[in-house]
Scaffold this motif. Sequence first.
Motif, mmCIF file in Angstrom:
data_model
loop_
_atom_site.group_PDB
_atom_site.id
_atom_site.type_symbol
_atom_site.label_atom_id
_atom_site.label_comp_id
_atom_site.label_asym_id
_atom_site.label_seq_id
_atom_site.Cartn_x
_atom_site.Cartn_y
_atom_site.Cartn_z
ATOM 1 N N ASP A 113 0.842 -1.206 0.000
ATOM 2 C CA ASP A 113 0.000 0.000 0.000
ATOM 3 C C ASP A 113 0.867 1.241 0.000
ATOM 4 N N THR A 114 1.977 1.137 0.726
ATOM 5 C CA THR A 114 2.905 2.280 0.752
ATOM 6 C C THR A 114 3.511 2.485 -0.612
ATOM 7 N N PHE A 115 3.797 1.398 -1.318
ATOM 8 C CA PHE A 115 4.381 1.501 -2.661
ATOM 9 C C PHE A 115 3.382 2.130 -3.638
ATOM 10 N N ILE A 116 2.131 1.704 -3.535
ATOM 11 C CA ILE A 116 1.104 2.279 -4.409
ATOM 12 C C ILE A 116 0.981 3.762 -4.141
ATOM 13 N N SER A 117 1.050 4.119 -2.865
ATOM 14 C CA SER A 117 0.982 5.541 -2.525
ATOM 15 C C SER A 117 2.147 6.288 -3.119
ATOM 16 N N ILE A 118 3.341 5.656 -3.107
ATOM 17 C CA ILE A 118 4.517 6.292 -3.697
ATOM 18 C C ILE A 118 4.300 6.505 -5.180
ATOM 19 N N LEU A 119 3.660 5.480 -5.886
ATOM 20 C CA LEU A 119 3.371 5.634 -7.314
ATOM 21 C C LEU A 119 2.429 6.806 -7.530
ATOM 22 N N SER A 120 1.483 6.993 -6.611
ATOM 23 C CA SER A 120 0.508 8.064 -6.787
ATOM 24 C C SER A 120 1.160 9.421 -6.684
ATOM 25 N N ARG A 121 2.252 9.525 -5.852
ATOM 26 C CA ARG A 121 2.872 10.823 -5.658
ATOM 27 C C ARG A 121 4.073 11.035 -6.535
ATOM 28 N N ALA A 122 4.445 10.005 -7.293
ATOM 29 C CA ALA A 122 5.683 10.085 -8.070
ATOM 30 C C ALA A 122 5.515 11.025 -9.238
ATOM 31 N N GLY A 123 6.553 11.661 -9.623
ATOM 32 C CA GLY A 123 6.533 12.466 -10.827
ATOM 33 C C GLY A 123 6.592 11.549 -12.021
ATOM 34 N N VAL A 124 5.674 11.691 -13.035
ATOM 35 C CA VAL A 124 5.574 10.771 -14.166
ATOM 36 C C VAL A 124 5.591 11.565 -15.450
ATOM 37 N N LEU A 150 -22.696 10.490 -19.310
ATOM 38 C CA LEU A 150 -22.119 11.812 -19.528
ATOM 39 C C LEU A 150 -21.271 12.243 -18.333
ATOM 40 N N THR A 151 -21.585 11.741 -17.134
ATOM 41 C CA THR A 151 -20.809 12.084 -15.929
ATOM 42 C C THR A 151 -19.486 11.336 -15.870
ATOM 43 N N ASP A 152 -19.249 10.437 -16.821
ATOM 44 C CA ASP A 152 -17.980 9.698 -16.857
ATOM 45 C C ASP A 152 -16.878 10.460 -17.591
ATOM 46 N N GLN A 153 -17.144 11.661 -18.015
ATOM 47 C CA GLN A 153 -16.167 12.407 -18.816
ATOM 48 C C GLN A 153 -15.080 12.980 -17.895
ATOM 49 N N HIS A 154 -14.077 12.133 -17.578
ATOM 50 C CA HIS A 154 -12.913 12.490 -16.752
ATOM 51 C C HIS A 154 -11.647 12.137 -17.529
ATOM 52 N N THR A 155 -10.536 12.505 -16.909
ATOM 53 C CA THR A 155 -9.241 12.061 -17.428
ATOM 54 C C THR A 155 -8.820 10.827 -16.646
ATOM 55 N N PHE A 156 -8.704 9.694 -17.332
ATOM 56 C CA PHE A 156 -8.324 8.428 -16.714
ATOM 57 C C PHE A 156 -6.839 8.167 -16.995
ATOM 58 N N THR A 157 -6.130 7.746 -15.935
ATOM 59 C CA THR A 157 -4.671 7.567 -16.039
ATOM 60 C C THR A 157 -4.306 6.134 -15.708
ATOM 61 N N CYS A 158 -3.454 5.555 -16.551
ATOM 62 C CA CYS A 158 -2.908 4.217 -16.331
ATOM 63 C C CYS A 158 -1.450 4.392 -15.886
ATOM 64 N N GLN A 159 -1.095 3.870 -14.703
ATOM 65 C CA GLN A 159 0.286 3.887 -14.212
ATOM 66 C C GLN A 159 0.836 2.466 -14.271
ATOM 67 N N ASN A 210 -7.833 12.066 -8.553
ATOM 68 C CA ASN A 210 -7.106 11.522 -7.390
ATOM 69 C C ASN A 210 -7.807 10.303 -6.796
ATOM 70 N N VAL A 211 -8.642 9.643 -7.630
ATOM 71 C CA VAL A 211 -9.393 8.492 -7.132
ATOM 72 C C VAL A 211 -8.835 7.229 -7.777
ATOM 73 N N ASP A 212 -8.341 6.289 -6.938
ATOM 74 C CA ASP A 212 -7.820 5.022 -7.429
ATOM 75 C C ASP A 212 -8.981 4.107 -7.822
ATOM 76 N N LEU A 213 -8.824 3.428 -8.973
ATOM 77 C CA LEU A 213 -9.877 2.547 -9.475
ATOM 78 C C LEU A 213 -9.552 1.086 -9.278
ATOM 79 N N LEU A 214 -8.360 0.645 -9.759
ATOM 80 C CA LEU A 214 -7.994 -0.765 -9.621
ATOM 81 C C LEU A 214 -6.476 -0.884 -9.758
ATOM 82 N N VAL A 215 -5.957 -2.053 -9.330
ATOM 83 C CA VAL A 215 -4.523 -2.339 -9.447
ATOM 84 C C VAL A 215 -4.374 -3.814 -9.749
ATOM 85 N N LYS A 216 -3.340 -4.111 -10.536
ATOM 86 C CA LYS A 216 -3.092 -5.514 -10.889
ATOM 87 C C LYS A 216 -1.607 -5.781 -10.888
ATOM 88 N N SER A 217 -1.207 -6.851 -10.186
ATOM 89 C CA SER A 217 0.183 -7.324 -10.181
ATOM 90 C C SER A 217 0.289 -8.458 -11.166
#
Length: 620
Positions: A65-76, A153-162, A114-121
């Motif tokens: 969880d800490t690693f995922i948090s690091i990915l969220s704050r990392a510069g990309v 229509l409310t789904d019009q966001h920017t979705f990001t894949c890390q 800033n909302v996490d959706l899913l993660v896969k290893s």
Amino acid sequence: MASLVPPPQEQSEARGAASPPGKRGAANREASSEINSEWTADALTTPTRLRDAEDFFGFRIGHIDTFISILSRAGVSSLEKSVIGLYGETVEIPCTVGADKIDNVTLTKWKYENVDLLVKSKGKETVVLATDEYKDRISLAANLSLLLTGAKLTDQHTFTCQALITTNIGPDIKDFSHALIVHKAPEAPFITEKAAELEIGKLTKLGKCVAKNANPPAKIVWLRNNKTLMPEENRTVINAGNPPSPLDAESTLLYSARKEDKGAQFSCRAEHSLASGLVSPPQTFVINYSTEKLVLEVISNSPPVEGNDVTLKCVADGNPRPTSFNFHVKGNVTKVENSDNYTITNISRNDSGEYKCSLIDHPSIEAAKNIVVQFLDVKLNLDKTVIRRAGDSLNLSVGIDSSAKPTVSWTKGGVKMNKEPKIAKLTYSDAGLYELEVTMGPLSRKASFHLTVEGAPVIRKLDDQNDKDGHRKVLICEAEGSPKPAVSWNINGTLIDEKSFDNGTIKHKISVMPSANLSVACTVSNLFGIDTRVITVSSLFEDVKVDKRDSSDDDDKTKLVVGVVIGLLVAALVIGTAYWMYMKKSKQGSWKTGEKENGSSEEEKKLEEKMEENSQKADV
């Protein structure tokens, strides 16, 4: 590769436990191929692998969880693109790491804002992190794309894949952002803010057309009777509105009405690439204009007929229509308020002529109508019951007064006649019911009379016949006369039939069985006279004898004729033979003396005279 900067405390702990920076980086690079190939989220949860990852990154991670948090704050590094999806369908948002690098991705995370959706290893099941409406609508495709069902229509966001990608030089973290655009057809358009009425020649706001919830917004087109309205100076002005939502479209129509717009249907159409035929319900508008023309109508199911009521109606072309009028009837003006009609009761032929109506406020605006009242009168010069004597004449005249030429027809006893019943000499057969019908358009008049022809009775026929079995005699007495004559016989008989009295004729039948020849009399009588006729009726037995006697007499006559013919033939033969013998002897004597010849000639003459006399007797 992006640099990861841990918190200060973690940095100090990492420096105390790690080798000098130069040696540590070399060691990490040497071990990268071994660590990267097995670096998974689950593996990081084990103490051994977690420490390896901490040594690799140069600081302490502690937990996945800490690693995922690091990915969220990392510069990309990221290059944002757009993805278009259709409303209500499943949208695929790609993670564009490249097909040749998918096998090198050890960890993938999807998020929006800033909302996490899913993660896969790698090699493990996908873990859904979303707790909002997306938790039941998202999944991960084999190519690491995000699948979003039931796009809104409310789904019009920017979705990001890390993605955490292992390379020959070490781990690399990349993110790929896509702006989701959902296309949607508009809802059916509708017209609001409708005008209560339109005025001719005045530019008025007719209404506003709204087409909601479309992406991109719909284009609005105004229609009049299903035909596109184009902008026209001082006639048609179309202004685009400013809807509160970028998904809505609005358009306002300003319109200057004309008379022909009365009853016209106005509507608007929403045009969109995803839909067609989206048209608002049609609307009609009240068009106000002053009266310029009047029409006077005659309300009647048929042309005006004498005796009926006739209603006059004044129709104006203005709107609203006038409610009060002046009616000009036979030189008199009648003011009618709160009504547009005037009724003439029990109209007559004298009411034919010109009628008018006009506006009370503008008497010069008027309308006229010529009315012809139809009438038909029929008069017959005979009473309902007509009695005439046989042989008299029937003088008939019909008086017809009508507004047009009528059609005349006669019937006698319900049978159509070819001409008018004018009779110079009446007979009993002329009696009966005569009916006259005169028609003209919707009018019809009828008249009738019943003719009775009277006179003394006359026997027209008296006859006798054998009945079918030949056992009785049938006596027939047929007579004419009116009133109905009484029939009587001078003998007693059985009444067989008496035909009904028809057209002055009666037929009377009786049957008798006479044993001897009789003289039978038939007598007919009424109040005008009496008539008698006699017939000889033979007995049934005499008829039989007469038949036999007639047959015997015929045979005797035949025999007599044959005997006379044979007798004449025999006499002629005998005389001829005697004459031949005589002539032969006379010729023989004359050869001796002439005296003898003279004597013989005299005798010959006497013989010829005798033969001629016999011949004449034979002829008789």
